[in-house]
Design an enzyme around this catalytic site. Structure first.
Site, PDB file in Angstrom:
ATOM      1  CB  ILE A 295      71.490  49.857   2.434  1.00 28.97           C
ATOM      2  CG1 ILE A 295      72.433  49.124   3.798  1.00 28.97           C
ATOM      3  CG2 ILE A 295      70.078  49.378   2.520  1.00 28.97           C
ATOM      4  CD1 ILE A 295      72.021  49.534   4.834  1.00 28.97           C
TER       5      ILE A 295
ATOM      6  CB  THR B 152      63.334  49.766  -1.009  1.00 30.75           C
ATOM      7  OG1 THR B 152      64.115  50.528  -1.119  1.00 30.75           O
ATOM      8  CG2 THR B 152      62.630  49.455  -2.459  1.00 30.75           C
TER       9      THR B 152
ATOM     10  CE  LYS C 171      69.629  53.390   3.429  1.00 24.67           C
ATOM     11  NZ  LYS C 171      68.455  52.741   3.301  1.00 24.67           N
TER      12      LYS C 171
ATOM     13  CE1 TYR D  50      67.810  55.013   6.335  1.00 26.25           C
ATOM     14  CE2 TYR D  50      66.250  53.534   6.983  1.00 26.25           C
ATOM     15  CZ  TYR D  50      66.767  53.900   6.123  1.00 26.25           C
ATOM     16  OH  TYR D  50      66.114  54.259   4.849  1.00 26.25           O
TER      17      TYR D  50
END
Length: 294
Positions: free
Chosen positions: A203, A47, A164, A136
């Site tokens: 997250i 982000t 994540k 991830y």
């Protein structure tokens, strides 16, 4: 093991109009988010436009972020890169800066697709750092899925304890949870339901928009107050749905500005949402604002 329980804010990176990072605004935003009781921060997050930040910029974000947060919340640094030696170099710099954990994408874009190659990649990184490495899992972007079989293998590495999971598949998330490691949800629309399943937390990019409510949502569900959590979620979901279904980063940036968490503009090649979408974002934020006023 790092304590990443709760909301780990996928921190927006503030930019000047010329595209340079606004570090004064960075400090102010960190202070604003800390005041909401934020559990943790992810610096140079997706982000925060990690893909369009230089290594030098990331290292400065880590150093200044650690200094500003000053032990008041957990800190994760994203150190993803295509080149393994660059990942290791970035990871060492982040560890030296004082972060608690590292979030690292698997070797995507013509990297190995088989488990042995992905394991070897994370093994090489884990040998070079002593803090936690977060795998991830975002197969929609990388084309690589961190499966339960691979996760069980990765958990054998001393400092690989987290994934994540941005797959968006709650069934697959439950299978990852069953491996015994810790899962951080990365699919925004699933947030409260992931907490109910027993994830360590999230997250979360949209938490830039509603940090206080995000923390409250996790705390309600973590304490077993699911009914109140779902009620709160109903006011949050319209803007989450808008961001998830549209151009995510500029939508989060625009909504955050409207809610008083102004991170400035986006960095090219990402584009701003435009006036028509600003109006739609304003409408999607109304339920949240009404809930605040009630």
């Amino acid at each position: 093991m790092a304590n990443l329980k709760g909301i780990n804010l996928a921190m927006q990176t503030p930019f000047h109009k010329d595209g340079s990072i606004d570090f004064a605004r960075w400090d102010r935003l960190l202070d604003q988010y800390l005041e909401t009781g934020m559990h943790g921060f992810v610096l140079s997050s997706g982000t925060g436009q990690h893909a369009y930040l230089t290594e030098e910029e990331c290292n400065k974000l880590f150093a200044t972020g650690v200094k500003r947060i000053n032990g008041r919340a957990a800190i994760t640094a994203q150190t993803s890169a295509l080149n393994l030696q660059e990942v290791i170099r970035r990871s060492k710099a982040a560890q030296d800066a004082g972060v608690d954990a590292l979030m690292i994408l698997p070797p995507f874009f013509e990297g190995p697709k088989h488990d042995d190659g992905i394991f070897a990649f994370y093994e090489a990184v884990c040998k070079e750092v002593s803090i936690d490495v977060i795998g991830y899992n975002i197969p929609g972007a990388t084309g690589i899925e961190l499966t339960p079989k691979l996760y069980s293998r990765l958990l054998q590495l001393d400092n690989f304890n987290f994934i994540k999971d941005s797959s968006g598949d709650l069934c697959k998330q439950q299978a990852l949870l069953a491996c015994g490691g810790k899962i951080l949800n990365g699919a925004d629309p699933n947030a409260p339901f992931s907490f109910m399943l027993g994830t360590a937390g999230t997250i979360w990019g949209c938490a830039n928009i509603f940090p206080r409510e995000a923390v409250q949502l996790f705390n309600l569900i973590d304490s077993g107050n699911h009914a109140e959590g779902v009620k709160l979620w109903q006011s949050m979901f319209p803007i989450v749905a808008y961001c998830w279904q549209n151009d995510y980063i500029p939508a989060v940036k625009a909504a955050s500005r409207q809610m008083g968490f102004d991170g400035g503009t986006v960095r090219a090649p990402v584009c701003e949402v435009g006036p028509d979408e600003e109006v739609k974002i304003e409408a999607a934020l109304k339920p949240l604002q009404l809930a605040r006023a009630a």
